[in-house]
Structures are given as structure tokens and as C-alpha cells.
Write a protein that holds these residues in place. Structure first.
Motif, PDB file in Angstrom:
ATOM      1  N   SER A   1       0.826  -1.207   0.000  1.00  0.00           N
ATOM      2  CA  SER A   1       0.000   0.000   0.000  1.00  0.00           C
ATOM      3  C   SER A   1       0.859   1.255   0.000  1.00  0.00           C
ATOM      4  O   SER A   1       0.530   2.257  -0.650  1.00  0.00           O
ATOM      5  CB  SER A   1      -0.934   0.000   1.218  1.00  0.00           C
ATOM      6  OG  SER A   1      -1.777  -1.127   1.200  1.00  0.00           O
ATOM      7  N   ASP A   2       1.978   1.222   0.719  1.00  0.00           N
ATOM      8  CA  ASP A   2       2.888   2.368   0.704  1.00  0.00           C
ATOM      9  C   ASP A   2       3.439   2.610  -0.692  1.00  0.00           C
ATOM     10  O   ASP A   2       3.555   3.755  -1.150  1.00  0.00           O
ATOM     11  CB  ASP A   2       4.037   2.135   1.682  1.00  0.00           C
ATOM     12  CG  ASP A   2       3.577   2.142   3.130  1.00  0.00           C
ATOM     13  OD1 ASP A   2       2.458   2.624   3.377  1.00  0.00           O
ATOM     14  OD2 ASP A   2       4.316   1.651   3.992  1.00  0.00           O
TER      15      ASP A   2
ATOM     16  N   ARG B   1       0.719   4.105  -2.880  1.00  0.00           N
ATOM     17  CA  ARG B   1       0.497   5.509  -2.537  1.00  0.00           C
ATOM     18  C   ARG B   1       1.584   6.403  -3.133  1.00  0.00           C
ATOM     19  O   ARG B   1       1.302   7.478  -3.681  1.00  0.00           O
ATOM     20  CB  ARG B   1       0.453   5.664  -1.015  1.00  0.00           C
ATOM     21  CG  ARG B   1       0.060   7.047  -0.540  1.00  0.00           C
ATOM     22  CD  ARG B   1       0.112   7.144   0.973  1.00  0.00           C
ATOM     23  NE  ARG B   1      -0.737   6.152   1.607  1.00  0.00           N
ATOM     24  CZ  ARG B   1      -0.283   5.099   2.259  1.00  0.00           C
ATOM     25  NH1 ARG B   1       1.023   4.880   2.367  1.00  0.00           N
ATOM     26  NH2 ARG B   1      -1.117   4.234   2.809  1.00  0.00           N
TER      27      ARG B   1
END
Length: 656
Positions: A250-251, A254
Motif C-alpha cells: 500500500s505504501d 500511494r
């Protein structure tokens, strides 16, 4: 109105759906405070160690964990909810993923290596035929429903014309959908529409939030109540548990949005290619052990647009009779002749090969330009694995090209997750074309084609996805890079000493836990964008080695049409206020007919995010519903559900 299942006679075993207070009998924590305290203690232990290993899945480690997500908020009703709080305190040293997205469990007993044992012959699974009375009642039931449907259409067009204007000519226009073409949708599938395609909110991980709805017009329209229901998710393709709202993947996603936006805004042959596409294709080729690879923005389009680029007129496609629809569409669009062999039957395949090679093309009897055999690595609706060993033997004997669709097997099969070639320990170069998708095991979207570089270069130009389809979006590419790198591990970049020239290649120092052999199969750090920073336990591959092997089992059921309808409503009637065993299985029966009328399929997709308790609950639910609806027709010795749950590890290891 009472539940449909309550009208049936109860099974001898106690029902898991009728005991509202059954949760109190489970060894769960009494308060959410205990859960949060365990989380805090685990996080404190993690911070006290510089490099600690984790037992959570590969994408669970994050440098920026937030609690703003709705899944992180514990309501009063969730204090004793096993779907939100684990039954036992978490044991992970790095605990950054909520229990609703991934079930935390570190029991080594439930780990299993997926590989073929050469000391044992390959066991071809025989699909059992349903009893004759099931066949008879199935056809009779369909006949009754169809007769009533046509009768309603006949009288409705004469006495309720307002409901049939879209099926009759009006104002000089012919109907877009004829009554015959839409009959199945209107008269059969609509009966179970309240149980199908339920919209969800949040992350489709271990659990999922359903938007509650109801219908007042026999499922023509659905009215949403504004409330949500949490359910155990056994319908998503999340095989490896990468579907999470927080963590290393997810990082990366993003950060990719911040750098590249959300769309490629072009095709691959124009301005749509980016450095992320190059990185993904190189990483996929490295992961699979092939010379080159290309990616497509849709898994279905990968087959339907690239198969016509492989073969054409005066060529022959030999396809398994249960191959996916995307393969069938691509084969029809290619213009090649198509022959089908019985599912996973190597005798049938060899018989067809002998015939087509000896007879040649129809009428002219000239040799075929090309012969392409297309199979799937794992047949998702049957739960069968391709007999790749025998197919490779036939390939060497009859000199045909082999196309293997690994949509459901890549990442989920093999000691290293590299698919059926890894499972059978066959060199990837023995397969001419390897195809797969990123939807099932990697928590992303799209597909890939891998093989020799000369072939891939030709497909980039000849495949319709290259010049016409939108290129894969940057966030999806970032998810693929992070997930594959987490599985493979990343070989550390060379570290140069201060006293040595930075350009001297002999000055590199690589630090590994288990020696230089650990570099084999790992992804070089140069293949990853410099801005992707994975947690050390993800980058060195230790997390992938300790994470649970993926699980996906398909459960074929012999079901009559009334059984299918009742099964839908039986599952949908198990509300959480009556039991914690409510299951959301959107893929149990989809809107299209099964491959064969009398062989309806109930498909459960398990993932690494599920716990042993989750799987036991699914099995107990299947045991009860299957007994009530008369769906148990398997031959051989039948164990009780308690024995199956207690001896699960023994069963799995004996079947591998």
C-alpha cells in the motif's frame, strides 16, 4: 418471515447457525481492550528489535500505518465479534494489519509445501458423476421453471404490456433484447439476484463489509438500507492475502500515485509506456525464469487478444474442454481450426494429436501450419491440476506448441509460488507460452505473457492490446512490483567501502542471513524503482518463507436447480445477529449456467489471510447446508466434520 433453512428438518449434528450464543463457547478474548493491549505489546517487542521476523503476510508491514480506516474502528458490537478480534492474542512481532483484513496465526503445523513428489505417480482426479435421480430431477426442474416462465411471458404480453415494452417492437424500433435472449436472465437468474453480486465496502480481505439491501418487486430493483454487515469472505481471489489497505504494498501504491498519477493515458505503443512497465516486465520474466514478458491491462484480454496473434488460418488449436471463456474467445477470433479433448485426459489428447497429424488439414490434407495445445495450470471450477508431466512428454514426441494459462496457479502453486512448472520442477523453457494474471495472487489487475524474447517482441506488435488497449495504470504496476518482490526477496545492492573506488565491482559486500545461496531466485535491487522501500523482512525474503502457503480449494457440488436456488437463500439467510458464521460467497454460483446443466459448482476461494478457525467454520457450514439440501454425493468413506477439522493437517499432508 422464517428462514428457508428453518423449514427443513434439522441435521443430527448441532447447527452452527441456530446458536446465537455460540460465540461464548469459543476461546475468545472478553474485551477489545485485551486485543488492543496485545497489539501494543507486540508492537513494543518489534520496536525493541532491530531486525525481527514477522509471521504476518508479506504486504502487512508498513512504515505508515494509519487508523483512519473504517475497518480499524472497533464498535461496541464488535467487542466479542470473532470476525474483528482474533480468538487468541496476536503472536506477530510486527503487528500492523487489522484482523479483518488478515488473520494472524503462526502455527507451523498448518504449513505445507506445494510440490509434486516424484516418488509417487501423478494422481489424476476423477470427477464423480451425480446420481441418476439428480440428473432426472435437474432436467425436470428446469423444464418446470421454463414452462412457467413462458406462460408468464405469454399472458404478460397480453394483459400487462407495460412490463414487456422493452421486449416488443414499439415506435418502429425493434427490441434491443429479444424475449428469447433475455429469458434466462428474467425468469431464472433473477430469482436469486438478491444473493448475487452484493456490493461490498472496504477491503476484500479476510472479511468484507456487505451493503444491506432488499427488494419489493421480486428482485427487479434493490433498495439499500444504508447499513452494512461484516461477513467472512470466501469469494475473492485474494490467494496470498495481498489485498490490504495498509502495509508495504500500500505504501508503494500511494507513492506511485504521487509520482505518476492514476492513469497511463495512452497505449503501450504510443505514450502509455513508463519505466514501471519496463520494471514489471523484467521482474515477471525473472520470477518465471523466462527470457522476456509483456503485461496487459486485463486478464481476460490477455487471452482473447494474444491468442489470435499466435495462430491463424491453416493452424490448429487443441483445447481442453473446460478451458476458460477467454481462451475460447481468443481461439474463435484467431480463425484457426479448433479441436477439443476431454478434460485432463491425456489419452484423448494423444488420440487427437495422432489423428490431426496424420490427416492434416480438412479437404486438402496438407500439414498444419502450426499446432497449439492450450491448457490451464489449475482449473478453478473443477479444482484439478494439469498433468504437465505427461503433456511435456507428448510435446517432445509430437512437436506441438504449448500454451499454459496459469491465472489461478501462479503465485499459489509450487514451492516458490512460480506456478505449475515450479510444482512439477519443470524448466520454464519447456513451455512455449506462459500466461497468467495478477488478479488472483498479487492483489492487482491485468495479465502477462512470458516466453522467448523473439516471441514476446512479435506479440507486442501483433497483439491487439498493444496498439489499442489502455496501458496498465501506475498504481497497479506498483502493487505488482511490491508483491512479487515480497515473494522473491530482493538481493541487497552492493555496498562499497569508503577506502575503495565506487566503480570497482570487486568491492561489493552483500550481507545475507543464510549465505550466498540465498541470492538464487531473488530479484536484483536494480529491477525495483529506487523509491520503493520494502521492510527488511520483506526485502530479504524471510517473510515470504514464513508466511502461510496460499490456499484455494474448489468444491464441486452435484446440485439440482431447486437446490441451487435454496442454497443461495440458505446462505443469505444466515445473518450475523443469529450466528458469526455468515459467509459472503459471491462466487458460489454466478449468473451464467454451469459448464454442464446437472453439475452446478459451488466455489470457495480461500486465501492466506484466513485462519484455521475460519476454514473450520466454512467446512461446518458446508456440512450442515449440504446435508439439508442433499448435496453430498461423494463416494468412499465419509468422515464426520469434527474429525475433518481435528485431522486437517494430516489430510493435507497426505494429499500433497
Amino acid at each position: 418471515m422464517p428462514s428457508p433453512i428453518a423449514l427443513d428438518p434439522p441435521t443430527p449434528s448441532p447447527s452452527i447457525f441456530k446458536e446465537t450464543g455460540s460465540l461464548s463457547q469459543l476461546p475468545s478474548m472478553s474485551k477489545a481492550v485485551s486485543y488492543l493491549s496485545a497489539v501494543q505489546q507486540a508492537d513494543t517487542r518489534a520496536r525493541s528489535h532491530d531486525n525481527s521476523a514477522a509471521s504476518t503476510p508479506t504486504p502487512s508491514l508498513s512504515s505508515s500505518v494509519t487508523t483512519s480506516s473504517e475497518d480499524c474502528i472497533l464498535n461496541e458490537d464488535d467487542i466479542n465479534n470473532w470476525l474483528v478480534n482474533p480468538l487468541t492474542p496476536p503472536t506477530s512481532e510486527v503487528f500492523a494489519t487489522v484482523h479483518t483484513e488478515f488473520g494472524h496465526c503462526a502455527n507451523e503445523t498448518y504449513r505445507c509445501v506445494s510440490k509434486h513428489e516424484y516418488t509417487k505417480p501423478f494422481q489424476e482426479r476423477t470427477i464423480e458423476e451425480p446420481p441418476y435421480y439428480v440428473l432426472l430431477t435437474t432436467y425436470i426442474s428446469y423444464l418446470v421453471v421454463i414452462c412457467f416462465g413462458h406462460a408468464r411471458d405469454f399472458f404478460g404480453k397480453r394483459f400487462a404490456k407495460s412490463y414487456f415494452t422493452h421486449l416488443m417492437p414499439h415506435n418502429g424500433y425493434a427490441p434491443l433484447n429479444s424475449d428469447f435472449d433475455s429469458f434466462y436472465t428474467r425468469r431464472l437468474q433473477r430469482r436469486v439476484d438478491d444473493c448475487c453480486a452484493q456490493p461490498v465496502a472496504g477491503v476484500p480481505g479476510r472479511t468484507v463489509l456487505l451493503l444491506d439491501r432488499y427488494s419489493t418487486d421480486y428482485n427487479r430493483t434493490q433498495i439499500y438500507t444504508g447499513t452494512k454487515t461484516r461477513a467472512l469472505n470466501v469469494s475473492s481471489y485474494n490467494y496470498l492475502g495481498f489485498s490490504q489497505a495498509r502495509g508495504g504494498c500500500s505504501d508503494a501504491v500511494r507513492e506511485s500515485i504521487r509520482r505518476y498519477g492514476v492513469s497511463a493515458c495512452g497505449t503501450r505503443l504510443e505514450s502509455g509506456s513508463s519505466e514501471l512497465h519496463v520494471s514489471v516486465e523484467a521482474l515477471v520474466a525473472r520470477f518465471l525464469g523466462t527470457e522476456d514478458a509483456l503485461v496487459s491491462s486485463a486478464g481476460f484480454a490477455t487471452n482473447s487478444t494474444f491468442i489470435p496473434a499466435l495462430v491463424g488460418k491453416r493452424s490448429l488449436i487443441i483445447s481442453d474442454e473446460l478451458n476458460h471463456t477467454s481462451i475460447r474467445v481468443g481461439a474463435r477470433q484467431s480463425g484457426a481450426e479448433i479441436r477439443m479433448f476431454k478434460h485432463n485426459d491425456m489419452s484423448s489428447l494423444e488420440s487427437i494429436l495422432r489423428e490431426v497429424i496424420s490427416q492434416g488439414q480438412p479437404k486438402t490434407h496438407r500439414p498444419w501450419k502450426k499446432i497449439l495445445v492450450i491448457v490451464e495450470g489449475l482449473y478453478s471450477m473443477e479444482g484439478t491440476l494439469v498433468n504437465l508431466l505427461r503433456i511435456v512428454e507428448l510435446k517432445q514426441k509430437y512437436k506441438f506448441y504449448l500454451f499454459v494459462d496459469e491465472a489461478h496457479s501462479i503465485g499459489a502453486v509450487g514451492p516458490h509460488g512460480r506456478g505449475v512448472t515450479d510444482y512439477f520442477n519443470i524448466h520454464p523453457g519447456s513451455i512455449d507460452v506462459l500466461m497468467g494474471t495478477f488478479t488472483k495472487s498479487f492483489g492487482a489487475a491485468g495479465g502477462y505473457i512470458a516466453g522467448p524474447k523473439t516471441l514476446i517482441d512479435a506479440l507486442r506488435l501483433r497483439g491487439h492490446s498493444g496498439p489499442y488497449a489502455e496501458a496498465m495504470a501506475p498504481p497497479v504496476l506498483a502493487q505488482i512490483i511490491a508483491s512479487i518482490a515480497s515473494i522473491m526477496g530482493v538481493a541487497p545492492a552492493p555496498q562499497l567501502s569508503k577506502s575503495q573506488n565506487s566503480l570497482n565491482p570487486t568491492s561489493s559486500i552483500i550481507t545475507l542471513k543464510n549465505g550466498p545461496d540465498e541470492l538464487q531466485g531473488m530479484a536484483p535491487a536494480s529491477m525495483l524503482p529506487t523509491w520503493i522501500n520494502l521492510h527488511p523482512s520483506l526485502a530479504d525474503g524471510s517473510e515470504a518463507r514464513t508466511a502461510y502457503p496460499p490456499s484455494c480449494f474448489q468444491l464441486p457440488l452435484s446440485a439440482r436447480w431447486p437446490g441451487e436456488t435454496r442454497l443461495h437463500h440458505s446462505w443469505s439467510s444466515f445473518q450475523p445477529d443469529r450466528s458469526p458464521a455468515y459467509l459472503q460467497s459471491g462466487k458460489m454460483f454466478d449468473g451464467t449456467p454451469p459448464p454442464q446443466l446437472e453439475k452446478g459448482r459451488a466455489r470457495f476461494c480461500l486465501s492466506a489471510s484466513h485462519t484455521k478457525e475460519d476454514i473450520d467454520m466454512v467446512l461446518r457450514a458446508c456440512d450442515e447446508v449440504g446435508g439439508i439440501l442433499d448435496l453430498k454425493h461423494g463416494l468412499g468413506e465419509r468422515w464426520g466434520i469434527d474429525d475433518v477439522c481435528a485431522r486437517a493437517a494430516e489430510l493435507v499432508h497426505s494429499a500433497v
